[in-house]
Design a protein around this motif. Structure first.
Motif, mmCIF file in Angstrom:
data_model
loop_
_atom_site.group_PDB
_atom_site.id
_atom_site.type_symbol
_atom_site.label_atom_id
_atom_site.label_comp_id
_atom_site.label_asym_id
_atom_site.label_seq_id
_atom_site.Cartn_x
_atom_site.Cartn_y
_atom_site.Cartn_z
ATOM 1 N N ALA A 281 0.821 -1.211 0.000
ATOM 2 C CA ALA A 281 0.000 0.000 0.000
ATOM 3 C C ALA A 281 0.852 1.256 0.000
ATOM 4 N N THR A 282 2.003 1.211 0.624
ATOM 5 C CA THR A 282 2.867 2.395 0.626
ATOM 6 C C THR A 282 3.170 2.832 -0.801
ATOM 7 N N THR A 283 3.534 1.872 -1.648
ATOM 8 C CA THR A 283 3.803 2.191 -3.050
ATOM 9 C C THR A 283 2.559 2.725 -3.749
ATOM 10 N N GLU A 284 1.427 2.048 -3.537
ATOM 11 C CA GLU A 284 0.188 2.443 -4.205
ATOM 12 C C GLU A 284 -0.280 3.828 -3.760
ATOM 13 N N VAL A 285 -0.195 4.101 -2.465
ATOM 14 C CA VAL A 285 -0.683 5.380 -1.953
ATOM 15 C C VAL A 285 0.242 6.527 -2.369
ATOM 16 N N VAL A 286 1.556 6.279 -2.379
ATOM 17 C CA VAL A 286 2.481 7.306 -2.864
ATOM 18 C C VAL A 286 2.119 7.699 -4.298
ATOM 19 N N ARG A 287 1.843 6.713 -5.126
ATOM 20 C CA ARG A 287 1.485 7.005 -6.517
ATOM 21 C C ARG A 287 0.179 7.783 -6.592
ATOM 22 N N TRP A 288 -0.812 7.363 -5.810
ATOM 23 C CA TRP A 288 -2.104 8.040 -5.859
ATOM 24 C C TRP A 288 -1.991 9.473 -5.347
ATOM 25 N N PHE A 289 -1.345 9.643 -4.202
ATOM 26 C CA PHE A 289 -1.175 10.990 -3.660
ATOM 27 C C PHE A 289 -0.394 11.877 -4.628
#
Length: 308
Positions: free
Chosen positions: A273-281
């Protein structure tokens, strides 16, 4: 060293992506005095607000200013804390900061209605050893705030179990010292109290379980979860999404799949999720014209992120 990297890695990841990143300690953690009231969303919220305010005072010393819209994320316990902070920011509890986006990960949002029944069921959905830890911590931590029992011997077969949650014992030490099953841990009264909460425990759970209920989130929001999470039943996320739907918000659930870290889906969800959320943010940052970086020498508006 592995444990320290796992705990700090997400915050470093957000910071390396260009976000001003704030990771609050809750009461009784870090160098704070006293013992920690685990899953106490009100104190987690105020601790997060306090750090944001401190960061706002500190930022000018670095030649930067902070965006008013805070991007909020958190994992596990921090997922409920993130929702508490997001709700407070949207409600205007800070005069400067507001809510920019919200991305909780693998939380126990319906702790009393879903999480406790799952760990008591013993049907293999949740890992039994962690069920023992969470059952014990629930009773001890909620007693610190709500007066759940008069004496640990009322709920624990060995009252010394309560002493393990003193902020000094490490996770491996607790796992090694606690019994292996709930029947070995709990008295009949202790088990019944978790199955049918009353008094201080019921009052505390009503507060903890409100994180997704009774408000319409206005900022972009996603709920992240891992398939077959062995510590936080995925039904928590489904209940949270349903509660938001009932309140008029359509919040998508992002299924991270069968992700593992050190043989744990729960921990794996934090890594993925860290990777996914960084991309989304990062996409949200690029969509806001006021967030472009200025040339050297001037104040640099920096997208602000709080990781609960």
């Amino acid at each position: 060293m592995q444990r320290k990297v796992f705990l700090t890695g997400p915050s470093v990841s957000y910071a390396s992506a260009g976000f001003a990143t704030f990771a609050p300690d809750y009461l009784g953690m870090g160098t704070g005095r006293g013992t920690h009231p685990w899953m106490d969303v009100p104190s987690e919220t105020t601790a997060s607000l306090d750090l944001l305010r401190a960061a706002r005072r500190f930022a000018p010393r670095t030649g930067r200013t902070l965006d008013r819209d805070i991007l909020v994320t958190g994992f596990s316990q921090g997922a409920s804390a993130a929702l508490g902070l997001g709700r407070a920011l949207q409600a205007g509890e800070d005069r400067h900061f507001g809510l920019g986006a919200l991305a909780p990960v693998s939380g126990a949002y319906d702790f009393g209605g879903t999480q406790l029944p799952a760990l008591l069921a013993g049907d293999g959905e949740l890992e039994p050893r962690w069920g023992v830890v969470y059952a014990a911590y629930t009773l001890v931590a909620f007693d610190r705030v709500r007066d759940v029992y008069d004496d640990p011997g009322e709920v624990f077969r060995d009252p010394a179990a309560a002493e393990l949650f003193d902020g000094v014992h490490t996770g491996p030490q607790m796992l090694g010292a606690l019994p292996r099953t709930l029947d070995e841990l709990l008295t009949p009264y202790g088990r019944d109290l978790l199955a049918h909460p009353k008094g201080g425990l019921a009052a505390g759970l009503r507060v903890t379980d409100r994180v997704c209920k009774g408000w319409k989130v206005k900022a972009p929001t996603r709920l992240y979860m891992a398939r077959d999470d062995e510590q936080a039943t995925v039904r928590n996320t489904a209940h949270c999404a349903a509660a938001f739907h009932d309140g008029g918000s359509e919040v998508p659930v992002v299924d991270l799949g069968a992700v593992d870290h050190q043989k744990s889906r729960h921990l794996g969800s934090n890594v993925r999720a860290t990777t996914e959320v960084v991309r989304w943010f990062s996409t949200l940052r690029t969509l806001r014209p006021g967030n472009a970086r200025q040339p050297p020498g001037g104040d640099v508006p920096e997208r602000s992120l709080s990781r609960a």
